[in-house]
Design an enzyme around this catalytic site. Sequence first.
Site, PDB file in Angstrom:
ATOM      1  N   ARG A 235       0.860  -1.183   0.000  1.00 39.03           N
ATOM      2  CA  ARG A 235       0.000   0.000   0.000  1.00 39.03           C
ATOM      3  C   ARG A 235       0.899   1.236   0.000  1.00 39.03           C
ATOM      4  O   ARG A 235       1.909   1.282   0.720  1.00 39.03           O
ATOM      5  CB  ARG A 235      -0.886   0.036   1.255  1.00 39.03           C
ATOM      6  CG  ARG A 235      -2.065  -0.898   1.222  1.00 39.03           C
ATOM      7  CD  ARG A 235      -3.145  -0.463   0.223  1.00 39.03           C
ATOM      8  NE  ARG A 235      -4.260  -1.385   0.166  1.00 39.03           N
ATOM      9  CZ  ARG A 235      -4.403  -2.367  -0.722  1.00 39.03           C
ATOM     10  NH1 ARG A 235      -3.485  -2.558  -1.654  1.00 39.03           N
ATOM     11  NH2 ARG A 235      -5.469  -3.138  -0.706  1.00 39.03           N
ATOM     12  N   GLU A 264      -4.037   7.604  -5.383  1.00 37.03           N
ATOM     13  CA  GLU A 264      -4.142   6.866  -6.645  1.00 37.03           C
ATOM     14  C   GLU A 264      -5.352   7.342  -7.444  1.00 37.03           C
ATOM     15  O   GLU A 264      -6.449   7.399  -6.878  1.00 37.03           O
ATOM     16  CB  GLU A 264      -4.248   5.362  -6.361  1.00 37.03           C
ATOM     17  CG  GLU A 264      -2.964   4.843  -5.720  1.00 37.03           C
ATOM     18  CD  GLU A 264      -2.983   3.331  -5.475  1.00 37.03           C
ATOM     19  OE1 GLU A 264      -4.006   2.686  -5.737  1.00 37.03           O
ATOM     20  OE2 GLU A 264      -1.960   2.818  -5.010  1.00 37.03           O
ATOM     21  N   HIS A 282      -1.059   0.053  -9.798  1.00 36.44           N
ATOM     22  CA  HIS A 282      -1.758  -0.841  -8.865  1.00 36.44           C
ATOM     23  C   HIS A 282      -2.327  -2.057  -9.608  1.00 36.44           C
ATOM     24  O   HIS A 282      -3.523  -2.345  -9.524  1.00 36.44           O
ATOM     25  CB  HIS A 282      -2.870  -0.088  -8.121  1.00 36.44           C
ATOM     26  CG  HIS A 282      -3.227  -0.737  -6.809  1.00 36.44           C
ATOM     27  ND1 HIS A 282      -3.588  -0.029  -5.698  1.00 36.44           N
ATOM     28  CD2 HIS A 282      -3.271  -2.056  -6.423  1.00 36.44           C
ATOM     29  CE1 HIS A 282      -3.849  -0.858  -4.696  1.00 36.44           C
ATOM     30  NE2 HIS A 282      -3.659  -2.096  -5.117  1.00 36.44           N
TER      31      HIS A 282
END
Length: 316
Positions: A235, A264, A282
Amino acid sequence: MPYKVVVATRSFGTTSQEPWDVLAEGGCVPVAVDILQLTDEEFAEVLRDADGLIVGRRPVTADIIANASRLKVISMHGVGVDHIDLEAAKAQGVAVANCPDANFNSVADLTLGLMVAVARQIPQVSQAVQGGEWGRFSGVEVWEKTLGLVGLGRVGRGVARRATGFQMSVLVYDPYLTVAEVEDAGGRMVALDELLAEADFVSLHAPLTEETQHMINREALRRMKPTAYLVNTARGELVDEEALYEALTQGMIAGAALDVFTKEPPGDSPVLGLPNVVVTPHIGAHTREATTNASIMAARNVVQALQTGEPVHRVI
Ligand code: NAD
């Protein structure tokens, strides 16, 4: 009466019909929403009379939960649930479930890929060659280097298994495991400071918690070797991005490979433009296999929770 299940993730059921069949056979009527277009108000509205929610990275706030009076289960289409207000869900008796075994192999594969990519500057070199260059690009080997794993859960173990193929020495910092558990996985348990000081590649695989937020801060980056690389597929918030920018521009570490960011999409994050950084959006869990596994598990979590009150994989 059929259950209304809101599907608020774009990838659910895109690689297989089976998750849709699991929902249908469980008496659920899925309502798929376009999560990119949906405002918070529209999200709250569609959930108002929903029994279940299958969600990806879209935040599920206390307000959204409070507004969804029929909601019995929030089923994360993946692992990390730090974007779901767990306290609010618990207070309202909403089960939160996830898919713990669905994607760890995909994330572990990507982690090894990022390690090699940043060590050999593969994306930068590829771009240069596509632009007509044919230079002598030089990197470093991963072979027989020291790998420091912060967190040795499913992904961390998967990375440790793959690292044996590169004959790497594996150091592990995981305060929730015993020495024997770490040794069984082929690693050596060390303190975080020792891991940071010794590892050629520091790879993060801990969840985001109060304890892990910004665990890789200025001080931690200073402890790393100037030749070392940081890899983050866990993360973004585990790393203080400003401190990372300084470390990368001041030669404190050699480079970083990041699949996850504080914000993000990362937009104007200064680390994006650095030459010693490799970035992916991601995509750790974005493989055909992981999507199929996660979709089936997420559907089973919803069906079982609605039918029995207990999902297959309960988080809270
Ligand atoms: P897991 O729960 O199996 O393992 C997490 C490990 O971290 C556990 O062994 C735990 O003891 C350890 N840990 C907890 N607190 C720690 C701390 N303070 N310091 C060091 N270790 C600590 O989880 P997993 O399936 O291995 O996934 C790890 C993380 O990867 C997830 O929490 C998620 O945030 C992230 N993830 C990212 C992607 C992606 O797309 N990039 C996909 C899946 C998971």
